[in-house]
Design an enzyme around this catalytic site. Sequence first.
Site, PDB file in Angstrom:
ATOM      1  N   CYS A   1       0.876  -1.084   0.008  1.00  0.00           N
ATOM      2  CA  CYS A   1       0.085  -0.056  -0.087  1.00  0.00           C
ATOM      3  C   CYS A   1       0.943   1.330  -0.101  1.00  0.00           C
ATOM      4  O   CYS A   1       0.568   2.035  -0.855  1.00  0.00           O
ATOM      5  CB  CYS A   1      -0.848   0.059   1.094  1.00  0.00           C
ATOM      6  SG  CYS A   1      -0.770  -1.159   2.405  1.00  0.00           S
TER       7      CYS A   1
ATOM      8  N   ARG B   1       7.205 -11.442   4.480  1.00  0.00           N
ATOM      9  CA  ARG B   1       7.123 -11.282   6.150  1.00  0.00           C
ATOM     10  C   ARG B   1       7.569 -12.192   7.111  1.00  0.00           C
ATOM     11  O   ARG B   1       7.458 -13.292   6.551  1.00  0.00           O
ATOM     12  CB  ARG B   1       5.464 -11.271   6.347  1.00  0.00           C
ATOM     13  CG  ARG B   1       4.625  -9.992   5.752  1.00  0.00           C
ATOM     14  CD  ARG B   1       3.083  -9.969   5.805  1.00  0.00           C
ATOM     15  NE  ARG B   1       2.391  -9.237   5.266  1.00  0.00           N
ATOM     16  CZ  ARG B   1       1.421  -8.702   5.015  1.00  0.00           C
ATOM     17  NH1 ARG B   1       0.413  -9.541   5.598  1.00  0.00           N
ATOM     18  NH2 ARG B   1       0.925  -7.887   4.250  1.00  0.00           N
TER      19      ARG B   1
ATOM     20  N   GLN C   1       0.450 -10.900  -3.437  1.00  0.00           N
ATOM     21  CA  GLN C   1      -0.767 -10.453  -3.088  1.00  0.00           C
ATOM     22  C   GLN C   1      -1.637  -9.725  -4.193  1.00  0.00           C
ATOM     23  O   GLN C   1      -0.780  -9.201  -5.011  1.00  0.00           O
ATOM     24  CB  GLN C   1      -0.968  -9.400  -2.048  1.00  0.00           C
ATOM     25  CG  GLN C   1      -0.653  -9.881  -0.610  1.00  0.00           C
ATOM     26  CD  GLN C   1      -0.694  -8.591   0.205  1.00  0.00           C
ATOM     27  OE1 GLN C   1       0.063  -7.672  -0.212  1.00  0.00           O
ATOM     28  NE2 GLN C   1      -1.138  -8.753   1.479  1.00  0.00           N
TER      29      GLN C   1
ATOM     30  N   ASP D   1      -3.142  -7.181  -5.140  1.00  0.00           N
ATOM     31  CA  ASP D   1      -3.431  -6.091  -4.255  1.00  0.00           C
ATOM     32  C   ASP D   1      -3.845  -4.941  -4.939  1.00  0.00           C
ATOM     33  O   ASP D   1      -3.213  -4.506  -5.783  1.00  0.00           O
ATOM     34  CB  ASP D   1      -2.021  -5.899  -3.573  1.00  0.00           C
ATOM     35  CG  ASP D   1      -2.446  -5.141  -2.055  1.00  0.00           C
ATOM     36  OD1 ASP D   1      -3.614  -4.825  -1.737  1.00  0.00           O
ATOM     37  OD2 ASP D   1      -1.267  -4.789  -1.441  1.00  0.00           O
TER      38      ASP D   1
ATOM     39  N   HIS E   1      -5.570  -0.860  -4.647  1.00  0.00           N
ATOM     40  CA  HIS E   1      -5.849   0.222  -3.807  1.00  0.00           C
ATOM     41  C   HIS E   1      -6.995   1.007  -4.439  1.00  0.00           C
ATOM     42  O   HIS E   1      -6.487   1.601  -5.678  1.00  0.00           O
ATOM     43  CB  HIS E   1      -4.836   1.034  -3.030  1.00  0.00           C
ATOM     44  CG  HIS E   1      -4.120   0.053  -2.176  1.00  0.00           C
ATOM     45  ND1 HIS E   1      -3.053  -0.852  -2.710  1.00  0.00           N
ATOM     46  CD2 HIS E   1      -4.165  -0.297  -0.878  1.00  0.00           C
ATOM     47  CE1 HIS E   1      -2.428  -1.361  -1.708  1.00  0.00           C
ATOM     48  NE2 HIS E   1      -3.239  -1.056  -0.466  1.00  0.00           N
TER      49      HIS E   1
ATOM     50  N   LYS F   1     -12.495  -4.747   8.189  1.00  0.00           N
ATOM     51  CA  LYS F   1     -12.410  -5.279   6.822  1.00  0.00           C
ATOM     52  C   LYS F   1     -13.506  -6.189   6.714  1.00  0.00           C
ATOM     53  O   LYS F   1     -14.234  -6.434   7.547  1.00  0.00           O
ATOM     54  CB  LYS F   1     -11.097  -6.513   7.114  1.00  0.00           C
ATOM     55  CG  LYS F   1     -10.060  -5.585   7.542  1.00  0.00           C
ATOM     56  CD  LYS F   1      -8.897  -6.719   7.433  1.00  0.00           C
ATOM     57  CE  LYS F   1      -8.861  -7.718   8.746  1.00  0.00           C
ATOM     58  NZ  LYS F   1      -7.843  -8.775   8.809  1.00  0.00           N
TER      59      LYS F   1
ATOM     60  N   HIS G   1      -8.428  -1.043   0.428  1.00  0.00           N
ATOM     61  CA  HIS G   1      -7.569  -2.238  -0.040  1.00  0.00           C
ATOM     62  C   HIS G   1      -8.244  -3.330  -0.170  1.00  0.00           C
ATOM     63  O   HIS G   1      -9.128  -3.744   0.614  1.00  0.00           O
ATOM     64  CB  HIS G   1      -6.575  -2.711   1.188  1.00  0.00           C
ATOM     65  CG  HIS G   1      -6.023  -1.348   1.870  1.00  0.00           C
ATOM     66  ND1 HIS G   1      -4.561  -1.292   2.264  1.00  0.00           N
ATOM     67  CD2 HIS G   1      -6.510  -0.274   2.565  1.00  0.00           C
ATOM     68  CE1 HIS G   1      -4.323  -0.304   2.948  1.00  0.00           C
ATOM     69  NE2 HIS G   1      -5.421   0.438   3.021  1.00  0.00           N
TER      70      HIS G   1
END
Length: 647
Positions: free
Chosen positions: A341, A370, A388, A390, A392, A476, A522
């Site tokens: 992000c 991670r 991901q 991912d 935004h 979320k 997200h």
Amino acid sequence: MIVTLPDGSERSYPSGVTGLEIAASIGKKLTQAALAITIDGKLRDLDAPVTANASVSIVTFDSAEGKEIFWHSSSHLMAHAIEELFDGAKFGAGPAIEQGFYYDIACEHRFNEDDLRQIEAKMLEISTRDLVITREEMPREQAIDYFANTRKDPYKVEILEDTLKEVATVSVYHQDGFADLCSGPHLPSTGKVKAVLLTNISSSYWRGDSSRETMQRIYGITFPSDKLLKEHVARLDEARKRDHRKLGAELGLFMLTPEVGSGLPIWLPNGAIIRNELETFLKGEQRKRGYVPVYTPHIGNIELYKRSGHYPYYSDSQFPPLTYKDETGREEQYLLKPMNCPHHHLIYSSSLRSYRELPIRLTEFGTVYRHEQSGELNGLVRARGFTQDDSHIYCRPDQLVDEICNAIDLTRFVFNTLGFDDVETRLSLHDPENLAKYGGTVEVWEQAEKDVKEAADRMGIKYFIGIGEASFYGPKIDFIVRDAIGRKWQLGTVQVDYVMPERFDLTYIGSDGQKHRPVVIHRAPFGSMERFIGVLIEHTAGNFPLWLAPVQAVVLPIAEDVHGYAREVWQKLHEAGIRAELDLRSEKIGKKIREAEVSKIPCMLVIGRNEQEAGEVSLRRHRKGDEGSFGVDELIAKLREEIDRRS
RNA sequence: GCUGAUGUAGCUCAGUCGGUAGAGCACUUCCUUGGUAAGGAAGAGGUCAUCGGUUCAAGUCCGAUCAUCAGCUCCA
């Protein structure tokens, strides 16, 4: 006194009739199967008296409540057995769980596999004694005295003094010399438990608190018959066959090796095909929905993550920073990207935004790293390096609910296409008791949670609330599925964020000519490609739909005289964009078919003299068998359609 | 990270009391040319996870490390 049974029929009984007597009046089988009753929906022991008109149902092992009671009593039975076998064992918590039960035990003795077999035998022995299980109610103070001085179990005393401190009267269940603090209800006697399997030993923290002592936890499952236990064991075997780690190796999808690093999966060619197909699928869908692709680097300056707030919140689960020093001694620190992000926020703020261009939907298959705890790593579903899907979405507050709805819709479309029909949805909200965990103000959280709920309701999704499951920057909507052995995994997610726009000072110019704050969503329908595919492998047991299968068809000539024709067929498949192989080995057709079946290849194209003469191929589908002959072009069109439909 | 278990051929596993490492499948070669789930023969394949210790001798006993598994704790 009138008792109404679940089928609506009414019977009259004298006041004080027990569940057992009601069952006995209905039938012999039911009397045998009866474990407890519900009186006006409330669970009670089988010997509890019914004293007024009520709806009553007899609880048996077939129901979820029945299983819970059965397994909870079984945990007591196990504790009883352990107490008889091992001096000085003290008992913590021993609940029923979804598949069986466990008990946390403090004991000098370290339990091992042999002990489990011994405890199983003792449990069955106590079962044959058929001890009556009785409930005794007593004031809390008396129970404290009882557990402190008679039972000498400090853990039960702690529960009474702490968890139950508001409760005046508690209940204790007795079976012969064993007693446990428990609200119940329980089985009428130990004899109901006919089959026992203690599955494993692990450790746990007393009251789930890592600063408290560790206890030994023994897991088990029991059944009212041997037959049910056998069926359970067969189901476990079936689940083990679906394990994505096993299938991943067998089908050449991915590998994990300490030579690369723990939790860092390598995608093998077959697995890469699946991943690539999924990415192509989602990219196409996102293009239709107005997303624009971006790419960002794998590392970033540590200041970026300090600014986003991720670094301080999650510093313990990140790889340590890379430190770079130039000739002048100036030092810079970089972090292996733990999330995408912040980079996307910088892309947003790289130019002045007008309210007219919102929403802006940036999308990237972003690989993140991670440092998950070593004990957490699990094949593809819990890795240290993963990608991901991912995106935004930057929008105005008035667009927010619509955009959340769009993201939910996309996620559902993805799940439907992949055949996940058993998906749970969680609204992950913040925990008002623990505000230090979160960024932003109380008002901002209230607004965000209201918006999320509104969108979820508008989309008509069934959800449950998870207090304290929110991320630090917002609530979320999480989509959760189960793996082969019933463990739950979060896949897709849609998250609202009012916090990052502040931290990154994101703005747009409104119709009033003033600067305004956008809201960020997200969202990741797959979540992580690794985890999604891991769960997909288990969901399909490796039998992928045609569009995802690494090898979609294999051409199997029966003998050498048709190799030329087989090659032509293979060439046509290849030109039609179908992933096909050609098996020219000098093996019998039975063997070629067997190997194709074992490799889970969806289509086997058997070719012999007959097919060659007719210009056809004989189609055999994986796990379905012979489907007859087709002209080559006809077959290709048929497969092509199935692939393009992604069915 | 914590507790426990496991680690022998590519895979699944055997290996007795400490005495020079075994099977099936897969692989390679040869024979075989066949009709919808295993044709036959031969061959090759091992630093017994790694490192250290005990011993005349260690796959086997002991310790450490690494990895994996189950659970706990954590999860942007």
